[in-house]
Write a protein that holds these residues in place. Structure first.
Motif, PDB file in Angstrom:
ATOM      1  N   UNK A 284       0.841  -1.202   0.000  1.00 16.35           N
ATOM      2  CA  UNK A 284       0.000   0.000   0.000  1.00 16.35           C
ATOM      3  C   UNK A 284       0.874   1.248   0.000  1.00 16.35           C
ATOM      4  N   UNK A 285       0.483   2.286  -0.722  1.00 19.10           N
ATOM      5  CA  UNK A 285       1.266   3.518  -0.731  1.00 19.10           C
ATOM      6  C   UNK A 285       1.208   4.227   0.613  1.00 19.10           C
ATOM      7  N   UNK A 286       2.292   4.847   0.974  1.00 21.15           N
ATOM      8  CA  UNK A 286       2.376   5.530   2.262  1.00 21.15           C
ATOM      9  C   UNK A 286       1.378   6.672   2.342  1.00 21.15           C
ATOM     10  N   UNK A 287       0.728   6.765   3.491  1.00 17.39           N
ATOM     11  CA  UNK A 287      -0.147   7.894   3.758  1.00 17.39           C
ATOM     12  C   UNK A 287      -1.540   7.800   3.171  1.00 17.39           C
ATOM     13  N   UNK A 288      -1.852   6.715   2.448  1.00 16.88           N
ATOM     14  CA  UNK A 288      -3.178   6.590   1.850  1.00 16.88           C
ATOM     15  C   UNK A 288      -4.079   5.688   2.693  1.00 16.88           C
ATOM     16  N   UNK A 555     -17.148   4.272  -5.000  1.00 19.15           N
ATOM     17  CA  UNK A 555     -16.007   3.420  -5.334  1.00 19.15           C
ATOM     18  C   UNK A 555     -14.758   4.009  -4.699  1.00 19.15           C
ATOM     19  N   UNK A 556     -13.897   3.161  -4.172  1.00 14.69           N
ATOM     20  CA  UNK A 556     -12.614   3.627  -3.657  1.00 14.69           C
ATOM     21  C   UNK A 556     -11.555   3.328  -4.706  1.00 14.69           C
ATOM     22  N   UNK A 557     -10.959   4.367  -5.264  1.00 13.97           N
ATOM     23  CA  UNK A 557      -9.920   4.227  -6.281  1.00 13.97           C
ATOM     24  C   UNK A 557      -8.674   4.967  -5.831  1.00 13.97           C
ATOM     25  N   UNK A 558      -7.540   4.296  -5.889  1.00 14.35           N
ATOM     26  CA  UNK A 558      -6.252   4.926  -5.602  1.00 14.35           C
ATOM     27  C   UNK A 558      -5.287   4.529  -6.711  1.00 14.35           C
ATOM     28  N   UNK A 559      -4.731   5.489  -7.385  1.00 17.06           N
ATOM     29  CA  UNK A 559      -3.726   5.196  -8.410  1.00 17.06           C
ATOM     30  C   UNK A 559      -2.407   4.858  -7.722  1.00 17.06           C
ATOM     31  N   UNK A 560      -1.754   3.814  -8.197  1.00 15.24           N
ATOM     32  CA  UNK A 560      -0.514   3.337  -7.594  1.00 15.24           C
ATOM     33  C   UNK A 560       0.671   3.619  -8.520  1.00 15.24           C
ATOM     34  N   UNK A 561       1.764   4.046  -7.931  1.00 14.28           N
ATOM     35  CA  UNK A 561       2.997   4.303  -8.699  1.00 14.28           C
ATOM     36  C   UNK A 561       2.697   5.039 -10.007  1.00 14.28           C
ATOM     37  N   UNK A 562       2.053   6.198  -9.950  1.00 12.33           N
ATOM     38  CA  UNK A 562       1.572   6.845 -11.178  1.00 12.33           C
ATOM     39  C   UNK A 562       2.657   7.191 -12.191  1.00 12.33           C
TER      40      UNK A 562
END
Length: 700
Positions: A284-288, A555-562
């Protein structure tokens, strides 16, 4: 039917001589003394007398019908101002009458989030032994107030909030909304933060023939009424439980507390029950915030990777996907000298297999899928907004000033935050801001929610920050600052209020504005219409447009390593825990996810279509992995959503690999296989993940 072993109660006086469908008595070896002693109340069973709060509500009614059919001993319920009958059971206007007339052992709180805190308090006042709260978006400070009340008594135990609940397949007792076709009576105890990961684990254990003794969903909120250690204590004492599964994730220290308990358990028990576990959020990305309200790592907390290593170090067997729990637990039981074949035979004699029910899918799960808004965020203000928001609280502190300069490594850190283990607010201080030392030197000092920090707590926090020798003015300003922040913490329903500071040559406190971290609970405005002034400060224009749009659709969307083209696998998953695990497991197979996407319990065909649109906006995506476990989400509905997306969304020629298991899995798989759209369908996660990674490499 073969003879099965007899259940053992906590005392000889309550020894049960029936088969494994017996009750789990509430008696104990000793008198109850504190909230910690109420863990025994988790031992539900056939004769647990269950009532409902909010009994006549639509969701409660549907849930009660399903639970009655399952065999749960529901004896009535409460709806304020109403009296008579509902579902052929007594309906009473208040808990006092319900306690007197129905003598319940447990209550299922099916009350909307704005009123749920008060409903739990009413249940505590009525001394109901077990309280199960399933509602989402209960404001954090409502639960902190509830937790402060729980600490003062020794009669009631809370499961939740935002929890799937608790279910004892031995005894057919369900208090919550677990998908019943997945469960089977047996001898593996499961405690979980994540609902979807727990359903996958349950299905794997059921397929292995082991079944479950007791499953406790602690919920994904920041503060949980029952945690992993509480569950472990029950599993240790429960003679029906032969093996234990823990399901954790990033955020908090529940897993570390569990590891400490397990280390002691293995020292004092000659042949301890085998324990296996999984941790979501390794990548998981930090801080999200990863879907669940509590799925984030605060300053000073260990990450998921650290927690995994700590569990491994005390002898817990870690798996990378819940599908593996069944085979792994079989092996562990055998290694511990227990006979899996006897356990399997015993479970089989209960005559409740996985998906052998002839019932239609639970109507309640369909309602929840249509109605539940799953997006769980917190409101974090930008550092430049901090001074204005803090001003009313800091202006009375004479001599304190704020600068826009970055904090020196020789500075100090202080905050007011939440201690998840203590279930209380806490002062948190560190004598450094150096990131290489900060994790090990930050310490929390919990204090009662209702009274605020005492002088001794303030002194301990200041001493830990090594400010005892600070100039008198700075020392006094630090005390005043901590008190001001603790007041703001309660007034504004914050989660964390923190900053770094230094001391000026003149001996005064200097706050460094770029380090301000002001995090508030958005459930307060969302559920209870409180703190709307803080919501007005949010700046959606500074956030990722796709993430903001996803939020509007639940919906929960988080872009990773953009910035990384290697992150080229789009993921569409139902449930935050399973979505985290999907990201982690793809990495283990050599692939990288471009996004975290949780459709949540609101996964309808239209929501799936919208999810595809959002995923495809990322030009990096070369393949989409739909990974669905149908607990609360119907597999057929997800399959229809995939087909709808193909008909109405420009897929850009992007291949789609679909894995559907769980509720109505056969229907979903058939729809995909017969679609004629060239979709690739899989049963097992391993095979599906390997294929997804293969396609991603070919198209890179």
């Amino acid at each position: 039917m073969a003879t099965v072993r007899r259940s053992q109660a906590f005392s000889a006086a309550t020894r049960i001589t029936a088969t494994r469908t017996t009750s789990r008595p509430f008696s104990s070896f000793r008198a109850l003394q504190s909230y910690e002693d109420t863990v025994q109340n988790l031992r539900i069973g056939k004769h647990t007398r269950v009532i409902y709060q909010g009994f006549t509500g639509r969701v409660a009614t549907g849930n009660a019908k399903d639970s009655l059919e399952y065999g749960t001993n529901i004896v009535g319920g409460v709806t304020p101002g109403k009296e008579g009958e509902h579902l052929g059971l007594p309906l009473l206007p208040d808990l006092k009458k319900a306690k007197e007339q129905l003598k319940p052992d447990a209550t299922a709180v099916f009350v909307a989030a704005p009123h749920c805190g008060k409903a739990i308090e009413d249940a505590i006042e009525a001394e109901i032994p077990l309280i199960v709260a399933v509602a989402e978006h209960i404001p954090l400070h409502d639960i902190l107030r509830v937790s402060s009340i729980l600490k003062t008594q020794s009669k009631s135990r809370l499961v939740g909030a935002n929890a799937p609940g608790i279910i004892a397949p031995i005894g057919n007792c369900r208090i919550g909304f677990q998908p019943l076709p997945t469960f089977a009576p047996g001898h593996v105890g499961i405690a979980a933060k994540s609902g979807t990961l727990s359903y996958e684990a349950v299905a794997s254990v059921t397929r292995a023939g082991l079944g479950q003794s007791l499953c406790i969903g602690m919920g994904g909120d920041i503060v949980a009424g029952t945690n992993l250690v509480d569950s472990l204590k029950v599993f240790e004492a429960d003679p029906e439980t032969e093996g234990i599964i823990l399901i954790g994730e990033l955020g908090g220290r529940a897993e570390i507390d569990a590891a400490e308990w397990i280390k002691d358990y293995k020292k004092r028990v000659k042949n301890p029950k085998p324990i296996a576990a999984i941790l979501g959020g390794i990548h998981a990305p930090s801080g999200r915030i990863m879907g669940h309200a509590g799925a984030w790592t605060s300053r000073g907390e260990k990450g998921a990777t650290d927690k995994l290593k700590i569990l491994e170090d005390v002898g817990v067997t870690m798996v990378d996907h819940p599908e593996k729990f069944g085979p792994v637990m079989k092996s562990l039981l055998s290694q511990s000298g227990r006979d899996p074949s006897k356990i399997i035979q015993d479970a089989a004699n209960q005559k409740r297999g996985y998906h052998t029910s002839s019932r239609r899918p639970l109507a309640e799960t369909q309602r929840r899928a249509r109605e539940a808004a799953q997006q769980k965020r917190t409101l974090v203000l930008k550092p430049d907004q901090g001074p204005d928001v803090l001003a009313p609280y800091l202006s009375p502190i004479e001599g304190l000033s704020i600068t826009q300069d970055p904090a020196p490594k020789t500075g100090f850190y202080l905050s007011v935050t939440v201690d998840r283990t203590a279930r209380e607010p806490a002062l948190a201080t560190a004598p450094t801001t150096d990131p290489t030392q900060f994790l090990h030197r930050l310490h929390r000092f919990p204090y009662p929610y209702t009274t605020g920090p005492s002088q001794s707590t303030l002194s301990a926090a200041i001493s830990h920050a090594q400010l005892d020798a600070a100039p008198p003015a700075a020392h006094a300003q630090t005390t005043a600052l901590l008190l001001a922040l603790s007041k703001m913490y309660t007034d504004k329903e914050a989660i964390t209020l923190g900053a770094s500071f230094s001391i000026t040559p003149a001996g005064n406190l200097l706050l460094h504005a770029p380090t301000l971290h002001l995090q508030f609970d958005d459930s307060a405005p969302k559920s209870a219409n409180r703190q709307q002034d803080l919501v007005a400060l949010r700046r959606p224009a500074t956030e990722d447009p796709s993430e903001v749009e996803a939020e509007r659709d639940g919906i929960v969307l988080i872009r990773l390593d953009p910035s990384s083209p290697a992150a080229n696998i789009g993921t569409l998953v139902n449930g935050a825990g399973l979505a985290m695990n999907t990201v982690d497991a793809l990495r283990l197979h050599g692939g990288r996810a471009a996004n975290f996407l949780d459709t949540g319990g609101k996964a309808t065909s239209a929501t799936v279509k919208k999810s595809f649109e959002l995923i495809l906006r990322d030009e990096r995506v070369k393949v989409i992995f739909v990974n669905i476990f149908g607990g609360l989400t119907d597999g057929g509905m997800i399959a229809e959503g995939v087909l709808l997306a193909f008909k109405e969304v420009d897929m850009r020629g992007v291949p789609v690999v679909v894995r559907i298991r769980g509720t109505n899995e056969e229907v979903g798989q058939r729809i995909i296989a017969e679609s004629g759209l060239g979709l690739e369908a899989f049963d097992g996660f391993e095979e599906a993940a390997e294929r997804v990674v293969e396609i991603a490499r070919e198209r890179a």
